[in-house]
Design a protein around this motif. Structure first.
Motif, PDB file in Angstrom:
ATOM      1  N   ASP A   1       5.484   0.305   7.257  1.00  0.00           N
ATOM      2  CA  ASP A   1       5.937   1.688   7.384  1.00  0.00           C
ATOM      3  C   ASP A   1       6.130   2.315   6.002  1.00  0.00           C
ATOM      4  O   ASP A   1       6.651   1.677   5.079  1.00  0.00           O
ATOM      5  CB  ASP A   1       7.252   1.727   8.163  1.00  0.00           C
ATOM      6  CG  ASP A   1       7.807   3.136   8.266  1.00  0.00           C
ATOM      7  OD1 ASP A   1       7.168   3.970   8.925  1.00  0.00           O
ATOM      8  OD2 ASP A   1       8.868   3.392   7.657  1.00  0.00           O
ATOM      9  N   THR A   2       5.693   3.562   5.849  1.00  0.00           N
ATOM     10  CA  THR A   2       5.789   4.246   4.552  1.00  0.00           C
ATOM     11  C   THR A   2       6.629   5.520   4.635  1.00  0.00           C
ATOM     12  O   THR A   2       6.542   6.378   3.752  1.00  0.00           O
ATOM     13  CB  THR A   2       4.383   4.606   4.031  1.00  0.00           C
ATOM     14  OG1 THR A   2       3.730   5.469   4.985  1.00  0.00           O
ATOM     15  CG2 THR A   2       3.542   3.360   3.823  1.00  0.00           C
ATOM     16  N   SER A   3       7.444   5.643   5.668  1.00  0.00           N
ATOM     17  CA  SER A   3       8.193   6.887   5.872  1.00  0.00           C
ATOM     18  C   SER A   3       9.209   7.154   4.767  1.00  0.00           C
ATOM     19  O   SER A   3       9.639   8.295   4.575  1.00  0.00           O
ATOM     20  CB  SER A   3       8.896   6.855   7.230  1.00  0.00           C
ATOM     21  OG  SER A   3       9.778   5.743   7.310  1.00  0.00           O
ATOM     22  N   ARG A   4       9.593   6.128   4.019  1.00  0.00           N
ATOM     23  CA  ARG A   4      10.601   6.321   2.970  1.00  0.00           C
ATOM     24  C   ARG A   4      10.022   6.953   1.706  1.00  0.00           C
ATOM     25  O   ARG A   4      10.769   7.352   0.805  1.00  0.00           O
ATOM     26  CB  ARG A   4      11.248   4.981   2.618  1.00  0.00           C
ATOM     27  CG  ARG A   4      10.357   4.020   1.846  1.00  0.00           C
ATOM     28  CD  ARG A   4      11.080   2.703   1.589  1.00  0.00           C
ATOM     29  NE  ARG A   4      10.363   1.811   0.690  1.00  0.00           N
ATOM     30  CZ  ARG A   4       9.401   0.988   1.059  1.00  0.00           C
ATOM     31  NH1 ARG A   4       9.021   0.973   2.346  1.00  0.00           N
ATOM     32  NH2 ARG A   4       8.806   0.201   0.181  1.00  0.00           N
ATOM     33  N   PHE A   5       8.702   7.050   1.627  1.00  0.00           N
ATOM     34  CA  PHE A   5       8.068   7.585   0.423  1.00  0.00           C
ATOM     35  C   PHE A   5       7.862   9.096   0.539  1.00  0.00           C
ATOM     36  O   PHE A   5       7.683   9.635   1.637  1.00  0.00           O
ATOM     37  CB  PHE A   5       6.711   6.914   0.185  1.00  0.00           C
ATOM     38  CG  PHE A   5       6.806   5.452  -0.144  1.00  0.00           C
ATOM     39  CD1 PHE A   5       7.062   5.037  -1.441  1.00  0.00           C
ATOM     40  CD2 PHE A   5       6.649   4.496   0.847  1.00  0.00           C
ATOM     41  CE1 PHE A   5       7.148   3.686  -1.746  1.00  0.00           C
ATOM     42  CE2 PHE A   5       6.733   3.146   0.553  1.00  0.00           C
ATOM     43  CZ  PHE A   5       6.988   2.742  -0.751  1.00  0.00           C
TER      44      PHE A   5
END
Length: 499
Positions: free
Chosen positions: A140-144
């Motif tokens: 998951d890359t939602s924090r970027f």
């Protein structure tokens, strides 16, 4: 004598002083040594604390994984081969059924190593055979952060593929090669290119876009991801350490390849350009680009869904299979350009091995012959240029318009030789005008070309690059439906120079 005696005493005193420091023999000497060591230690502590404080604390706070870089895992004396390369292929579940055929063209089960990285788990109805690379699902890359208004957040996931591939911890890896699911790699030539470089050094290898507008938008310092790029193991060690922070720092960058290059600029490693990586940022017919391939091994092709078929008379997949049929017989010679003259008939012949032959009914300079016909437009604006290489328009003079022949078949002859046959094809520029300055009739009678050549040794790419020469074997004043051409090494003082 007195000066000699004094010099002797000085030398003896020097060795006494050395023995005092290294081999103390009494209590006073031991006390003096301890005092000297204490003073030196205190001085070193104060020097480190005040002269380079940030460096000291960074070193103490940075934890080094002993398994992160272990050169002992790789036999440094073994020549680089395909087993030393780990592919990270950016894929999309929704596009997989459309792109799978490209990967099947070049992936070799049990030989090539790597993974396709998907955006989510494949659908239950998707088939997976042993002829394909294994797949993995990106984290998951939602924090970027991602703020490029015309781009897609998938660029974050694609940029992190090199990190996630590295963190798998596979052994005996020298190079990480990134590409897309519609990239076609020519792996034998990829190995040849990477084997030129010391894999124990930090290298970033690839190529720019062909369209200047793309390079101006996304940087000339970037290796474009669709063409594929290679990162050596030592550079990957450095890159993965800072990659996540870079992704946030360069949140406004459009693509994953731009984000990777931004990180590498912080490490200080520039792009090493290899001209055989092809992003194919063009629209239209790629014939002119491929027929004038640079003196470099063909490594990759990309954007094949966005250009017309390589062989105009076939489908995209048929075209690629035709090109690969020649590559499988002689990888290093594929698309290599040679040209020569038939001075009896005033002809110029241009051979792009394994692809096409062009026959001009006049003597054309080498400078023109090596320049690509502009059969394509730029990627974004679809204009006539500019490109990162020279192009020329198709002339309206029939004497300067070539007759085109396309690859029909490839044969191995005697193990070390090849014979390729090219059949006449009528392109859109087919000569309909009258030949006023040259005699076109003999050229129009030619239906086939047979081209013989020795198989190309990969070691030739370790030498200074030079286009190989050719000669017409059956030159005559008569009319022939078939012309025989021999490609060979150039002789001393040989050049393609018209009389």
């Amino acid at each position: 004598m007195s000066s000699t005696k004094a010099r002797s005493e000085t030398i003896q005193n020097h060795f006494k002083y050395r023995n005092f420091l290294v081999f103390p023999t009494n209590g006073l000497s031991m006390l003096s040594l301890a005092l000297c060591c204490s003073i030196a230690s205190i001085s070193l502590i104060f020097y480190s604390a005040f002269s380079n404080q940030s460096l000291s604390f960074n070193f103490l706070n940075h934890k080094i994984d002993a398994n992160c870089f272990n050169p002992g895992k790789v036999d440094g004396f073994e020549k680089t081969n395909i087993s030393h390369i780990l592919f990270g292929i950016g894929g999309s579940v929704n596009l997989w059924n459309k792109r799978i055929h490209y990967i099947e063209l070049w992936w070799k089960p049990s030989i090539t190593r790597g993974f396709v990285w998907f955006d989510h788990k494949p659908f239950s109805n998707m088939t997976w055979t042993e002829t394909l690379p294994q797949y993995k699902v990106s984290k998951d890359t939602s924090r970027f952060n991602y703020t490029c208004w015309y781009g897609s957040r998938s660029a974050i996931r694609m940029a992190r593929i090199v990190k996630e591939t590295f963190e798998l911890g596979l052994e005996n890896i020298r190079w990480f090669v990134m590409g897309d699911d519609d990239t076609v790699f020519f792996t034998d030539n990829l190995v040849t290119v990477l084997a030129k470089y010391n894999h124990n050094q930090m290298y970033y290898i690839g190529a720019n876009s062909e369209s200047v507008e793309q390079d101006m938008e996304h940087s000339y310092a970037t290796a474009y991801g669709g063409a594929g790029f290679a990162i050596s193991y030592p550079l990957a060690v450095e890159l993965v350490r800072i990659l996540d922070g870079c992704i946030n720092r360069y949140h406004e960058f459009y693509g994953s390849d731009s984000k990777i290059q931004g990180c590498l600029s912080e490490i200080g490693v520039p792009l090493t350009k290899e001209l055989g990586f092809h992003q194919m940022d063009i629209r239209g017919l790629p014939y002119g680009l491929l027929a004038a391939h640079p003196v470099a091994p063909l490594v990759s092709l990309h954007h094949l869904d966005d250009v017309l078929p390589i062989f105009p008379s076939q489908t995209r997949m048929e075209s690629l299979k035709r090109l690969i049929s020649g590559y499988e017989v002689d990888p290093g010679r594929t698309l290599q350009h040679s040209f020569c003259y038939d001075l009896r008939r005033n002809w110029s012949v241009s051979v792009s091995w394994g692809y096409t032959v062009m026959l001009y009914p006049s003597l054309v300079t080498a400078k023109k012959l090596e320049t690509a016909f502009q059969t394509f437009q730029t990627w974004g604006s679809r204009h006539g240029g500019p490109f990162t290489f020279n192009t020329r328009t198709v002339s309206s003079d029939p004497c300067e318009i070539p007759l085109v022949y396309l690859l029909d078949r490839v044969e191995s002859v005697g193990g070390d030789e090849t014979l390729t046959t090219y059949n006449r094809y009528l392109p859109w520029w087919n000569n309909q005008g009258e030949c006023r300055h040259c005699d076109c009739t003999p050229a129009l009678a030619v239906e086939f070309f047979n081209v013989s050549a020795s198989k190309f040794s990969p070691d030739l790419w370790n030498k200074a690059p030079r286009r190989q020469c050719c000669e017409i074997i059956n030159g005559s004043d008569g009319v022939n439906s078939m012309v025989q051409v021999q490609i060979r090494d150039c002789m001393h003082f040989e050049s393609v120079t018209p009389p």
